[in-house]
Design an enzyme around this catalytic site. Structure first.
Site, PDB file in Angstrom:
ATOM      1  N   ASP A 144     -70.509  47.990  85.839  1.00  0.00           N
ATOM      2  CA  ASP A 144     -70.725  48.781  86.675  1.00  0.00           C
ATOM      3  C   ASP A 144     -71.357  48.517  88.043  1.00  0.00           C
ATOM      4  O   ASP A 144     -71.333  48.917  89.270  1.00  0.00           O
ATOM      5  CB  ASP A 144     -70.849  50.341  86.452  1.00  0.00           C
ATOM      6  N   ALA A 203     -56.493  46.808  99.687  1.00  0.00           N
ATOM      7  CA  ALA A 203     -55.972  47.832  99.359  1.00  0.00           C
ATOM      8  C   ALA A 203     -55.729  48.819 100.476  1.00  0.00           C
ATOM      9  O   ALA A 203     -56.756  48.860 101.425  1.00  0.00           O
ATOM     10  CB  ALA A 203     -56.883  48.593  98.206  1.00  0.00           C
TER      11      ALA A 203
END
Ligand code: ATP
Length: 340
Positions: A144, A203
């Site tokens: 992360d 994206a």
């Protein structure tokens, strides 16, 4: 945060520490093996013994230790996962569990421990270090990249590349069918993986826990961007997004826009595996050496971090208590490029 002036230069001075235990704890991350190898070999180079503690704190409680020679860590640099295995251990959260762990360390004459893991693992180390005189040093490893005090955590670069490779493939099929894919990536409270992979993959929308405004961008894309271009779309969703994971959000969109061809892909554990990329190997190696160096210079209860590519020491207290913030300016970059 302490910046080491002689970055990456070793000065093993303390004679007190003779045997160093090394463990991996919490979720595995690619590059952990490179850190194990570097810590083992630098301990041996400094005339100390290295011991592997299997299955994180569970192995510490059970006395599951293996001596590590230089050859024991040969051939692991390029392997994902962790040769020492990892675990989440409830018992270590109790004083009784930690007392047993201390007894096992004492019986094996282990003087100090390097913990390779995330903030939970460092919290455990910090709690135990307040109860006994064993020094702990942490090496941040989590895909992360959400630890306070370090620009980098082991595994993040590999996970990012794994996500990008997977999404590139999904884009081929999305384009061919004119579909909108909601792709969920790991990150309970942190959206860095979703943000950077979203930018790297082009994206159309990126949904992360750190920004609520992106849900408006999703609506704009569905109502205008997608229909105008009659193309396809990739919506990156961090699993911790406040609107729920990709499944929940996509179901809502299906209800609101029944004419759209919406698909869901949850990348899951594929993000954790695989051979570590070069950057993870290099940084994990530097951190493994820096952890041994810190212990042999009488440091304790600190995490090794990287700040602007320089090794730093961050107290456990700060590393586990302070929040990591991400540069949401990158979202503006993303929105600009998507014409929103
Ligand atoms: P990841 O980022 O992958 O979740 P992590 O290191 O944060 O990694 P956790 O499961 O939170 O993973 O913690 C790993 C282990 O650390 C726990 O299973 C437990 O044994 C120990 N630990 C965590 N918090 C504490 C605590 N407050 N006291 C004692 N031990 C703890």
């Amino acid at each position: 945060m302490t910046r080491k002036s002689d970055n990456d230069q070793l000065s093993f001075t303390s004679g007190r520490i003779k045997k160093i235990g090394i463990l991996t704890s919490g979720g595995d991350a690619p590059g952990m093996n490179a850190a194990i190898r570097a810590a083992t070999r630098s301990a041996i180079a400094a005339g100390r013994e290295a011991v592997g503690i299997l299955r994180g704190y569970q192995g510490m409680i059970d006395g599951d230790f293996i001596p590590l020679q230089s050859t024991d860590v040969s051939g692991i640099l390029q392997l994902g996962g962790t040769m020492l295995k990892t675990a989440r251990c409830k018992e270590f959260r109790t004083p009784e569990g930690r007392r047993r762990a201390k007894e096992q360390l004492t019986a094996a004459a282990i003087d100090a421990v390097i913990v390779i893991g995330g903030d939970g693992s460092f919290t455990g180390a910090w709690v135990m270090s307040q109860e006994c005189d064993i020094p702990f040093v942490g090496i941040p490893a989590t895909i992360d990249n959400d630890m306070y005090g370090t620009d980098y955590t082991i595994g993040y670069e590999t996970a990012l590349n794994s996500v990008v490779c997977a999404v590139d493939k999904i884009k081929d099929t999305a384009r061919s069918h004119g579909r909108i894919f909601f792709i969920e990536v790991m990150g309970h409270e942190a959206g860095l993986l979703a943000l950077n992979s979203g930018i790297a993959c082009g994206a159309e929308v990126i949904l992360i826990p750190e920004s609520k405004a992106q849900h408006d961008e999703l609506q704009k894309f569905l109502e205008k961007g997608y229909r105008d271009k009659e193309s396809s779309g990739i919506v990156m969703v961090a699993e911790g997004d406040e609107a729920g994971g990709a499944l929940h959000i996509a179901e809502q969109i299906r209800r609101d826009h029944p004419d759209l061809d919406v698909r869901i892909s949850i990348l899951g554990h594929i993000q954790r595996g695989g051979s570590p990329v070069a950057r993870d190997r290099i940084n994990a190696t530097r951190m493994g050496i820096a952890a041994v160096d810190a212990l042999l210079n009488d440091q304790k209860s600190i995490m090794i971090g990287l700040d602007n590519n320089r090794i730093v020491h961050v107290t456990f207290n700060k590393a586990v208590k302070m929040n990591h913030s991400i540069d949401t300016g990158l979202l503006e970059v993303h929105n600009l490029l998507n014409g929103m």
